[in-house]
Design a protein around this motif. Structure first.
Motif, short mmCIF file in Angstrom:
data_model
loop_
_atom_site.label_atom_id
_atom_site.label_comp_id
_atom_site.label_asym_id
_atom_site.label_seq_id
_atom_site.Cartn_x
_atom_site.Cartn_y
_atom_site.Cartn_z
N ALA A 124 -8.92 4.34 9.97
CA ALA A 124 -9.33 5.60 10.58
C ALA A 124 -8.54 6.19 11.60
O ALA A 124 -8.98 6.64 12.60
CB ALA A 124 -10.62 4.94 11.50
N ILE A 125 -7.22 6.51 11.29
CA ILE A 125 -6.32 7.21 11.67
C ILE A 125 -6.36 8.85 11.35
O ILE A 125 -6.02 9.07 10.52
CB ILE A 125 -4.89 6.53 11.51
CG1 ILE A 125 -4.86 5.10 12.06
CG2 ILE A 125 -3.79 7.49 12.28
CD1 ILE A 125 -3.61 4.48 11.77
N ALA A 126 -6.66 9.68 12.44
CA ALA A 126 -6.84 10.98 12.20
C ALA A 126 -5.66 11.67 12.36
O ALA A 126 -4.79 11.45 13.08
CB ALA A 126 -7.89 11.70 13.32
N VAL A 127 -5.24 12.39 11.26
CA VAL A 127 -3.75 13.34 11.22
C VAL A 127 -4.25 14.51 11.24
O VAL A 127 -4.99 15.33 10.47
CB VAL A 127 -3.29 12.73 9.76
CG1 VAL A 127 -1.95 13.72 9.58
CG2 VAL A 127 -2.94 11.51 9.42
N ALA A 128 -3.64 15.24 12.47
CA ALA A 128 -3.75 16.62 12.57
C ALA A 128 -2.90 17.36 11.64
O ALA A 128 -3.47 18.77 11.26
CB ALA A 128 -3.53 16.87 14.13
N GLU A 129 -1.91 17.27 11.11
CA GLU A 129 -1.29 17.94 9.81
C GLU A 129 -0.25 16.87 9.38
O GLU A 129 0.13 15.96 9.67
CB GLU A 129 -0.34 18.89 10.81
CG GLU A 129 0.44 19.88 9.96
CD GLU A 129 1.43 20.89 10.85
OE1 GLU A 129 2.45 20.79 10.64
OE2 GLU A 129 0.69 21.45 11.64
N ALA A 180 0.30 0.74 11.14
CA ALA A 180 0.03 0.90 9.57
C ALA A 180 1.01 1.21 8.62
O ALA A 180 0.79 0.39 7.48
CB ALA A 180 -1.09 1.90 9.51
N LEU A 181 1.95 1.84 8.93
CA LEU A 181 2.93 2.14 7.78
C LEU A 181 4.22 1.40 7.97
O LEU A 181 4.83 1.28 6.94
CB LEU A 181 3.27 3.62 8.02
CG LEU A 181 2.14 4.80 7.93
CD1 LEU A 181 2.43 6.23 8.14
CD2 LEU A 181 1.39 4.56 6.66
N GLY A 182 4.50 1.15 9.13
CA GLY A 182 5.69 0.27 9.31
C GLY A 182 7.16 1.10 9.19
O GLY A 182 7.96 0.92 10.00
N ASP A 183 7.22 1.68 7.99
CA ASP A 183 8.81 2.16 7.79
C ASP A 183 8.85 3.63 8.17
O ASP A 183 9.70 4.48 7.61
CB ASP A 183 9.18 2.06 6.23
CG ASP A 183 8.09 2.75 5.27
OD1 ASP A 183 6.79 3.00 5.94
OD2 ASP A 183 8.25 2.86 3.97
N ALA A 184 7.96 4.25 8.99
CA ALA A 184 7.95 5.47 9.42
C ALA A 184 8.88 5.72 10.71
O ALA A 184 9.30 4.80 11.53
CB ALA A 184 6.80 6.04 9.82
N SER A 235 1.92 8.35 -4.61
CA SER A 235 2.44 7.80 -3.27
C SER A 235 1.93 8.62 -2.22
O SER A 235 1.39 8.00 -0.89
CB SER A 235 4.04 8.10 -2.99
OG SER A 235 4.28 9.43 -3.28
N LEU A 236 1.35 9.91 -2.31
CA LEU A 236 0.88 10.72 -1.31
C LEU A 236 -0.55 10.21 -1.06
O LEU A 236 -1.12 9.64 0.16
CB LEU A 236 0.52 12.01 -1.53
CG LEU A 236 0.09 13.01 -0.44
CD1 LEU A 236 1.02 13.16 0.71
CD2 LEU A 236 0.32 14.40 -0.94
N LYS A 237 -1.44 9.67 -2.27
CA LYS A 237 -2.70 9.06 -2.35
C LYS A 237 -2.66 7.83 -1.34
O LYS A 237 -3.48 7.57 -0.69
CB LYS A 237 -3.20 9.13 -3.83
CG LYS A 237 -4.84 8.56 -3.48
CD LYS A 237 -5.20 8.41 -4.96
CE LYS A 237 -6.90 8.03 -4.84
NZ LYS A 237 -6.87 6.68 -4.36
N ALA A 238 -1.57 6.88 -1.82
CA ALA A 238 -1.50 5.58 -1.04
C ALA A 238 -1.36 5.79 0.37
O ALA A 238 -1.99 4.94 1.24
CB ALA A 238 -0.42 5.04 -1.75
N LEU A 239 -0.47 6.92 0.77
CA LEU A 239 -0.45 7.23 2.15
C LEU A 239 -1.73 7.40 2.74
O LEU A 239 -2.11 6.93 3.94
CB LEU A 239 0.93 7.98 2.17
CG LEU A 239 0.84 8.41 3.92
CD1 LEU A 239 1.65 7.35 4.67
CD2 LEU A 239 1.99 9.71 3.79
N VAL A 240 -2.22 8.37 2.33
CA VAL A 240 -3.54 8.97 2.88
C VAL A 240 -4.60 7.77 2.89
O VAL A 240 -5.31 7.52 4.13
CB VAL A 240 -4.10 10.08 2.36
CG1 VAL A 240 -5.58 10.27 2.66
CG2 VAL A 240 -3.11 11.19 2.38
N ASP A 241 -4.58 6.81 1.95
CA ASP A 241 -5.68 5.88 1.94
C ASP A 241 -5.38 4.71 2.92
O ASP A 241 -6.25 4.26 3.62
CB ASP A 241 -5.69 5.17 0.41
CG ASP A 241 -6.24 6.04 -0.71
OD1 ASP A 241 -6.94 6.79 -0.08
OD2 ASP A 241 -6.02 5.72 -1.84
#
Length: 316
Positions: free
Chosen positions: A287-292, A252-256, A275-281
């Motif tokens: 539907a990728i759940a992030v633990a932290e 989804a993110l590519g550059d990580a 930028s943080l909102k764009a990442l979370v969106d």
């Protein structure tokens, strides 16, 4: 930026100062709103103390204009002096006098009535936790106590603007935090504080806005967060639940940059809300759940080193 609700306590335009062939200030522009803490950062010799000396009428500029508390520092020096307090790098305390006598001496120099001077001295001794030491010679004070007394002396005249030139140099951590608390109290009461410091955590902790001075020029200005976002290296760290989630986030993110053992991704980011909102969106859409999730931005040390040239600077 100032508004009609927050007029400028300090307004500087094109300020210049040289000593012989050495240019110390080279066209400095600064605006400090009332009731705020403004911090000027710079290496030794960058021009911080010279700036304070000019704004507090202790030195004359070679060019440019400066107004403090609404008064022109060159044309109205007496009015400026009546509106400001100055705590320099070195203590102005008379060590032969007691703490109370130091405060009363300042009250006399300011021509306060005797009763008012005594009341003000007693108030400041209480405020700076010096009442028990009021009758003792300042020579017996610890470094932190002496610095607190020095700051108390600055406040005898109820200044509108206070210049603190590296005020916590040499203090232990507890005394530094006491000084920080005092600065916050002053600003809450409407006082404007102009702070020069080499302790970057101090500027980060206290300043509403920060200017970085290098070789007599302002090379950057903004809030601490704004300055940090200018420096590369910021990132968001994501911890995922399992390897499948790591793979999905990578797609989804590519550059990580992944750390599969730790189930984490490091995603380049300026740390800003957009930028943080764009990442979370992007993660939420898949539907990728992030633990932290944690945001990591460069600190003021990084800003300082990136924006200043600390080599070959003469002491001034």
């Amino acid at each position: 930026m100032t508004t009609s609700q927050t007029p400028a306590a300090i307004a500087v335009s094109g300020l210049r100062k040289s000593y012989g062939e050495q240019v110390v200030l080279d066209g400095v522009d600064l605006t400090v709103p009332q009731g705020t803490v403004f911090s000027l950062l710079g290496a030794n010799g960058a021009g911080k103390t010279t700036t304070v000396r000019i704004l507090s009428t202790l030195a004359r500029a070679d060019g440019g204009t400066a107004r403090v508390a609404g008064h022109d520092v060159a044309a109205e020096p007496d009015a400026v002096r009546g509106a400001i307090g100055v705590t320099g790098q070195f203590s102005a305390v008379d060590t032969l006098l007691t703490g109370e006598e130091n405060l009363l001496l300042v009250a006399d120099l300011l021509h306060l009535p005797k009763a008012r001077g005594r009341a003000k001295a007693a108030e400041l001794l209480r405020r700076f936790d010096l009442t028990d030491a009021a009758a003792k010679p300042a020579a017996t004070y610890s470094g932190g106590m002496r610095r607190r007394l020095d700051l108390a002396m600055t406040l005898v005249g109820d200044p509108q603007v206070i210049f603190l030139d590296e005020p916590t140099t040499g203090l232990d951590p507890r005394s530094r935090r006491t000084a920080w608390a005092t600065v916050r109290e002053l600003v809450a009461d409407g006082v404007t504080v102009f702070l020069t410091t080499q302790y970057l955590d101090e500027a980060d902790e206290l300043a509403d806005r920060i200017a970085v001075l290098d070789r007599g020029r302002v090379v950057a200005e903004g809030t601490a967060a704004e300055l940090k976002r200018r420096i590369p290296g910021g990132h968001v760290r994501l911890r995922l639940a399992d390897q499948a989630a790591v793979d999905a986030a990578l797609a989804a993110l590519g550059d990580a940059a992944p750390d599969r053992d730790a189930l984490t991704l490091r995603v380049p980011s300026d740390g800003g809300l957009r930028s943080l909102k764009a990442l979370v969106d992007r993660l939420d859409d898949r539907a990728i759940a992030v633990a932290e999730l944690s945001v990591h931005t460069p600190d003021l040390d990084d800003v300082f080193l990136a924006l200043t040239d600390t080599e070959g600077v003469a002491s001034r």
